[in-house]
Motif scaffolding. Structure first.
Motif, PDB file in Angstrom:
ATOM      1  N   SER A  19      -3.018  -4.639   7.714  1.00  0.00           N
ATOM      2  CA  SER A  19      -3.941  -3.769   6.655  1.00  0.00           C
ATOM      3  C   SER A  19      -3.752  -2.547   6.858  1.00  0.00           C
ATOM      4  O   SER A  19      -3.873  -1.935   5.809  1.00  0.00           O
ATOM      5  N   ARG A  20      -3.328  -2.179   8.001  1.00  0.00           N
ATOM      6  CA  ARG A  20      -3.234  -0.629   8.437  1.00  0.00           C
ATOM      7  C   ARG A  20      -1.985   0.027   7.851  1.00  0.00           C
ATOM      8  O   ARG A  20      -1.973   1.154   7.652  1.00  0.00           O
ATOM      9  N   ILE A  21      -0.926  -0.858   7.407  1.00  0.00           N
ATOM     10  CA  ILE A  21       0.370  -0.333   6.833  1.00  0.00           C
ATOM     11  C   ILE A  21       0.492  -0.634   5.415  1.00  0.00           C
ATOM     12  O   ILE A  21       1.726  -0.591   4.905  1.00  0.00           O
ATOM     13  N   MET A  22      -0.327  -1.045   4.509  1.00  0.00           N
ATOM     14  CA  MET A  22      -0.226  -1.434   3.267  1.00  0.00           C
ATOM     15  C   MET A  22      -0.433  -0.275   2.282  1.00  0.00           C
ATOM     16  O   MET A  22      -1.329   0.506   2.562  1.00  0.00           O
ATOM     17  N   ASP A  23       0.498  -0.424   1.120  1.00  0.00           N
ATOM     18  CA  ASP A  23       0.231   0.433   0.101  1.00  0.00           C
ATOM     19  C   ASP A  23      -0.801  -0.195  -0.682  1.00  0.00           C
ATOM     20  O   ASP A  23      -0.221  -1.149  -1.528  1.00  0.00           O
ATOM     21  N   TRP A  24      -2.082   0.066  -0.992  1.00  0.00           N
ATOM     22  CA  TRP A  24      -3.056  -0.780  -1.927  1.00  0.00           C
ATOM     23  C   TRP A  24      -2.528  -0.645  -3.527  1.00  0.00           C
ATOM     24  O   TRP A  24      -3.294  -1.049  -4.303  1.00  0.00           O
ATOM     25  N   THR A  25      -1.483   0.281  -3.746  1.00  0.00           N
ATOM     26  CA  THR A  25      -1.086   0.265  -5.432  1.00  0.00           C
ATOM     27  C   THR A  25      -0.015  -0.627  -5.426  1.00  0.00           C
ATOM     28  O   THR A  25       0.381  -0.677  -6.581  1.00  0.00           O
ATOM     29  N   ASP A  26       0.430  -1.263  -4.501  1.00  0.00           N
ATOM     30  CA  ASP A  26       1.779  -2.056  -4.600  1.00  0.00           C
ATOM     31  C   ASP A  26       1.355  -3.492  -4.644  1.00  0.00           C
ATOM     32  O   ASP A  26       1.245  -3.937  -3.469  1.00  0.00           O
ATOM     33  N   ARG A  27       1.211  -4.070  -5.776  1.00  0.00           N
ATOM     34  CA  ARG A  27       1.028  -5.644  -5.784  1.00  0.00           C
ATOM     35  C   ARG A  27       1.657  -6.432  -5.472  1.00  0.00           C
ATOM     36  O   ARG A  27       1.682  -7.576  -5.152  1.00  0.00           O
ATOM     37  N   SER A  28       3.016  -5.929  -5.404  1.00  0.00           N
ATOM     38  CA  SER A  28       4.296  -6.889  -4.628  1.00  0.00           C
ATOM     39  C   SER A  28       3.887  -7.160  -3.170  1.00  0.00           C
ATOM     40  O   SER A  28       4.603  -8.067  -2.820  1.00  0.00           O
TER      41      SER A  28
END
Length: 323
Positions: free
Chosen positions: A145-154
């Motif tokens: 969860s710390r390396i997620m781009d929260w704008t990338d739904r894929s």
């Protein structure tokens, strides 16, 4: 007689926060139905603020040690598979070692992304087979969860946090496929495909970066490579797909899991599936699934298991073991 690395205990840990698919609907053009239909994921767990990968790993390790009925100071080595260690160095494994009060032996991390736990098991098996260690604590732990781009739904809807651990102990076997313990391993990588799944940060960029993935391309490689590595490991053990009691796959995507099982000719009722509850926890997913399956009463002593995983690198592999 042959030294075998036999599973003596298993445990896992999941952060308290449960994130349902519906939570993403407020910020992304997505839906619960869209996520379920494409991945099989219904929920996942996210670490709390300040809750580190080594903390998750320590909880799972303690549960595995309790299941094995042994103390931490009887462990010779800790091998921790992770791509989300607390710091660049020292290793998260040494942090677990300190947290457990383990004052002997050695500890180190293995980084092979989603295939990390398979790589860690192979390393632990080699140490035990060679006599370098008698007891090894093998852990997979991640805070993706710390390396997620929260704008990338894929990508951001696919991953979760958690940890799982096994205690392996040297036991004398007859040297046949009827022995308990790890019977064969198969490891592979091909760096030509590194751009299919990676994090766009690190020491070179001086920032943590975000996970990037070409999902369709990863899927295309996954089913073929996972089935082949599993069958190669089985062949090395002198066994076939028909001998398998349980496939315990990396829990990335239900379609990959189903496709691999179909290619191997193994029915889905002999496949351990936890992806719906945890999402993709990378290196943690196989030990998490093993611990959950044991708790459910699915896996029993004497069962023949195949674990297989593929991740960034690309790196992939399989382990055949008798529980």
């Amino acid at each position: 007689m042959t030294r075998r690395a036999v599973v003596k205990g298993v445990g896992h840990y999941l952060p308290e926060r449960v994130v349902l698919n519906s939570e993403f609907e407020a910020t992304l053009d997505t839906s619960d139905e869209w996520i379920r239909s494409r991945s099989g994921i219904e929920r996942r767990h996210f670490a709390a603020e300040g809750e580190t990968t080594s903390a998750l790993a320590t909880h799972a390790a303690r549960n595995a040690l309790a299941d094995a009925g042994i103390e931490a100071d009887s462990i010779d080595a800790i091998i921790l598979a992770t791509s989300t260690a607390d710091m660049t160095f020292p290793s998260a494994a040494t942090m677990v070692q300190a947290a457990l009060g383990m004052t002997r032996g050695f500890a180190f991390d293995v980084q092979a992304v989603c295939a990390g736990f398979v790589y860690a098991l192979a390393n632990a098996n080699a140490m035990i087979a060679s006599g370098q260690a008698d007891r090894v604590l093998v852990i997979g732990a991640e805070t993706f969860s710390r390396i997620m781009d929260w704008t990338d739904r894929s990508t951001c809807v696919l991953f979760g946090d958690g940890a799982g651990a096994l205690v392996l102990e040297a036991t004398e076997g007859a040297g046949t496929s009827d022995d308990r313990g790890i019977l064969a391993t198969d490891l592979n990588s091909d760096g030509r495909y590194r751009d299919l799944l990676y994090v766009d940060g690190g020491v070179a960029t001086q920032n943590t970066g975000f996970l990037r993935m070409q999902g369709n391309q990863v899927f295309r490689h996954a089913v073929e490579k996972l089935a082949k590595t599993a069958e190669t490991a089985l062949e090395r053990a002198g066994l076939t797909n028909a001998d398998v009691d349980w496939i315990v796959p990396h829990q990335a995507n239900i379609r990959i899991i189903q496709g691999t099982a179909k290619k191997m000719g193994v029915p889905m009722d002999r496949v351990v599936v936890t992806v719906q509850d945890h999402g993709n926890t990378s290196a943690a997913s196989i030990p998490l699934a093993l611990s959950v399956a044991k708790g459910r009463g699915q896996i029993k002593p004497g069962d023949l298991l195949v674990t297989e995983a593929i991740g960034g690198g690309l790196a992939w592999g399989a382990v055949v073991l008798r529980w």
